[in-house]
Design an enzyme around this catalytic site. Structure first.
Site, short mmCIF file in Angstrom:
data_model
loop_
_atom_site.label_atom_id
_atom_site.label_comp_id
_atom_site.label_asym_id
_atom_site.label_seq_id
_atom_site.Cartn_x
_atom_site.Cartn_y
_atom_site.Cartn_z
N CYS A 149 0.82 -1.18 0.11
CA CYS A 149 0.16 -0.16 0.06
C CYS A 149 0.96 1.57 -0.02
O CYS A 149 2.22 1.14 -0.69
CB CYS A 149 -0.93 0.04 1.66
N ARG A 163 -3.74 -0.88 5.37
CA ARG A 163 -3.88 -2.10 4.46
C ARG A 163 -3.10 -3.38 4.17
O ARG A 163 -3.46 -4.02 4.64
CB ARG A 163 -4.92 -1.07 2.91
N ASP A 216 -8.20 4.14 0.86
CA ASP A 216 -6.97 4.36 1.82
C ASP A 216 -7.84 4.90 3.22
O ASP A 216 -8.70 5.79 2.95
CB ASP A 216 -5.92 5.43 1.04
P1 4NP Z 1 -1.93 2.65 3.97
O1 4NP Z 1 -2.77 4.18 4.63
O2 4NP Z 1 -1.45 2.87 2.67
O3 4NP Z 1 -3.56 2.10 4.23
O4 4NP Z 1 -1.13 2.34 5.41
C1 4NP Z 1 -1.87 5.19 4.56
C2 4NP Z 1 -0.81 5.31 5.86
C3 4NP Z 1 -0.77 6.73 6.20
C4 4NP Z 1 -0.68 7.96 5.19
C5 4NP Z 1 -0.53 7.14 3.76
C6 4NP Z 1 -2.07 6.45 3.95
N1 4NP Z 1 -0.18 8.79 5.51
O5 4NP Z 1 -0.06 9.79 4.07
O6 4NP Z 1 1.06 9.19 6.50
#
Ligand code: 4NP
Length: 157
Positions: free
Chosen positions: A8, A14, A123
């Site tokens: 991800c 995710r 997300d």
């Molecule tokens: P992930 O979600 O890609 O599902 O782990 C996110 C976690 C953190 C961030 C963006 C998406 N961030 O911008 O810090």
């Protein structure tokens, strides 16, 4: 050993949950010596960090053990893993850029979801608890179908 890498953006919501659910299903089906999952993120935002507390909460609520420290997706992972599974189209594009080509073992998670097939795993980072519940349900369905796909393809059962 068949190695599956879920990818991800941040590697705290995710993909670590996908890894945990998938490994849980592997254990349930007695396939621990045949298949293993790991996860990474295309960004460097959360390297070394534990999953988001909301991810840990939804995992624990569903009796899924989750242990992971954030790592960034690198080109070398395309050599180490048999299946690369992106959570959304943007992750997928970032992975293709990092690898320098598009491997035929690069998949998008919801290819394996029979509800909302082919779309992104949304997300949940900036949203509320309902987003984490929805993420869990999408990943549970998709992991089950992905594992069935791998079992059939490699004649594991
Ligand atoms: P992930 O979600 O890609 O599902 O782990 C996110 C976690 C953190 C961030 C963006 C998406 N961030 O911008 O810090």
């Amino acid at each position: 050993m068949i190695k599956v890498l879920f990818v991800c953006l941040g590697n705290i919501c995710r993909s670590p949950l996908a890894e945990a659910i998938f490994n849980h299903k592997i254990n349930q089906k007695g396939l621990k010596s045949a298949v293993i999952a790991d996860s990474s993120g295309t960004s460097n935002y959360h390297i070394g960090e534990a999953p988001d507390p909301r991810t840990i909460e939804i995992a624990e609520k569903n009796n899924i053990k989750i242990h992971h420290f954030g790592q960034q997706f690198k080109k070398k992972h395309a050599d180490e893993f048999d299946y690369l599974v992106a959570m959304d189209a943007s992750n997928r594009q970032n992975m293709i850029r990092e690898i320098g080509s598009e491997p035929d073992f690069l998949y998008q998670m919801r290819t394996f979801d029979d509800i909302g097939k082919g779309g992104d795993v949304p997300d949940p980072y900036y949203g509320g608890a309902d987003g984490f519940q929805k993420m869990y349900e999408i990943l549970d369905r998709s992991c089950e179908n992905l594992l069935q796909f791998i079992i059939k393809k490699h004649h594991l059962q």
